[in-house]
Enzyme design. Structure first.
Site, short mmCIF file in Angstrom:
data_model
loop_
_atom_site.label_atom_id
_atom_site.label_comp_id
_atom_site.label_asym_id
_atom_site.label_seq_id
_atom_site.Cartn_x
_atom_site.Cartn_y
_atom_site.Cartn_z
N GLY A 1 -4.85 -16.60 4.74
CA GLY A 1 -3.72 -16.70 5.67
C GLY A 1 -2.97 -15.42 5.95
O GLY A 1 -1.81 -15.46 6.36
N SER A 2 -3.62 -14.26 5.79
CA SER A 2 -2.87 -13.03 6.06
C SER A 2 -2.58 -12.87 7.56
O SER A 2 -1.52 -12.38 7.94
CB SER A 2 -3.58 -11.81 5.49
OG SER A 2 -4.72 -11.49 6.24
N ASN A 3 -3.49 -13.31 8.41
CA ASN A 3 -3.21 -13.26 9.86
C ASN A 3 -2.14 -14.27 10.23
O ASN A 3 -1.27 -13.99 11.08
CB ASN A 3 -4.49 -13.50 10.66
CG ASN A 3 -5.36 -12.26 10.72
OD1 ASN A 3 -5.08 -11.33 11.46
ND2 ASN A 3 -6.40 -12.22 9.89
N LEU B 1 -14.52 -25.31 16.65
CA LEU B 1 -13.70 -26.27 17.39
C LEU B 1 -14.59 -27.05 18.34
O LEU B 1 -15.46 -26.49 19.00
CB LEU B 1 -12.66 -25.55 18.23
CG LEU B 1 -11.33 -25.19 17.61
CD1 LEU B 1 -10.36 -24.80 18.71
CD2 LEU B 1 -10.75 -26.29 16.77
N ASN C 1 -8.73 -16.59 19.15
CA ASN C 1 -9.39 -16.42 17.86
C ASN C 1 -9.46 -14.94 17.53
O ASN C 1 -9.51 -14.11 18.43
CB ASN C 1 -10.82 -16.99 17.93
CG ASN C 1 -11.56 -16.85 16.61
OD1 ASN C 1 -11.00 -17.10 15.53
ND2 ASN C 1 -12.82 -16.45 16.67
N HIS D 1 -11.86 -12.25 15.45
CA HIS D 1 -13.18 -12.12 14.83
C HIS D 1 -13.34 -10.68 14.32
O HIS D 1 -13.00 -9.74 15.04
CB HIS D 1 -14.27 -12.45 15.86
CG HIS D 1 -15.64 -12.40 15.27
ND1 HIS D 1 -16.12 -13.39 14.44
CD2 HIS D 1 -16.60 -11.45 15.34
CE1 HIS D 1 -17.34 -13.06 14.04
NE2 HIS D 1 -17.66 -11.90 14.57
N THR E 1 -13.90 -20.19 23.93
CA THR E 1 -14.65 -21.04 24.86
C THR E 1 -15.65 -21.84 24.03
O THR E 1 -15.69 -21.70 22.81
CB THR E 1 -15.39 -20.18 25.91
OG1 THR E 1 -16.24 -19.27 25.20
CG2 THR E 1 -14.44 -19.40 26.79
N LEU F 1 -19.82 -19.83 20.62
CA LEU F 1 -19.26 -19.22 19.40
C LEU F 1 -18.90 -17.74 19.59
O LEU F 1 -19.71 -16.95 20.08
CB LEU F 1 -20.29 -19.35 18.27
CG LEU F 1 -19.94 -18.65 16.95
CD1 LEU F 1 -18.81 -19.38 16.24
CD2 LEU F 1 -21.15 -18.53 16.05
#
Ligand code: GRF
Length: 195
Positions: free
Chosen positions: A14-16, A101, A115, A117, A149, A152
């Site tokens: 959870g750092s972001n 998702l 997101n 990445h 979208t 992936l």
């Protein structure tokens, strides 16, 4: 202008999540409020980070939807959608959310799911992005914040940052060194989107 409601999805450290929430709470990102953390793992450290920051948490354990090696994605996502209907997010930020998702959620929030990445997309999609960059003997890597979208780690890029790869780097050192850059990039991307 109405304050934008942000829901963050996370599964782990959870750092972001913390970096985004802190930036919003100290008004570095203006016009936004984190209205919930959605987490699929009850042992995730991010739940503690949400408590510290008074962010309402919604734990929907994906494990509970697994039976005989089969994951009932439709039932799991139905639960998520119910929670999202209550939270009414303007934007959803995926921050280390380790599940794909489904179509229904993506179609319900077109262009409103982000997101992060850990690669310079379109390079090295999927898992172990840093390992992929090392194996390809890249001299630099980085992170990308993009619109989600149905494909992936695809979708329009909102922000991207680079860091160098050093000769002595391994997957672990590279991942660690990328963390502060990820935070800055996610904050910049959300600011850009909201402005
Ligand atoms: C980050 O490396 C992010 O790029 C990836 O998952 C990791 C999450 O880290 N999608 P954290 O839980 O935000 O610390």
């Amino acid at each position: 202008m109405a304050v934008k409601r942000i829901v963050i999805f996370a599964s782990g450290r959870g750092s972001n999540f913390s970096a985004l929430t802190d930036a919003i709470q100290r008004n570095e990102i203006q016009g936004a409020e984190v209205v919930g953390l959605l987490c699929n793992k009850k042992e995730a450290f991010v739940l503690k980070e949400a408590s510290k920051r008074n962010v309402p948490q919604f734990l929907i354990e994906s494990k509970a939807f697994k039976k005989d090696g089969h994951f009932d994605r439709a039932a799991y996502e139905k639960e998520i959608l119910k929670t999202l209907e209550k939270l009414k997010p303007d934007y959803i930020c995926l921050a280390g959310y380790m599940l794909l998702l489904g179509k229904e959620i993506i179609q319900k929030f077109p262009n409103r799911i982000l997101n992060i990445h850990p690669s310079l997309l379109p390079k090295y999609k999927g898992l172990h992005a840093q390992r992929q960059a090392l194996e390809a003997k890249e001299k630099e890597t980085g992170c990308t914040v993009h619109i989600v979208t149905e494909a992936l780690d695809d979708g329009p890029v909102i922000a991207q940052s680079k860091i160098p790869i050093f000769a002595q780097d391994c997957e672990e050192s590279l991942s660690q060194r990328l963390v502060p850059t990820e935070h800055q990039t996610y904050i910049a991307a959300l600011k850009k989107l909201l402005s």
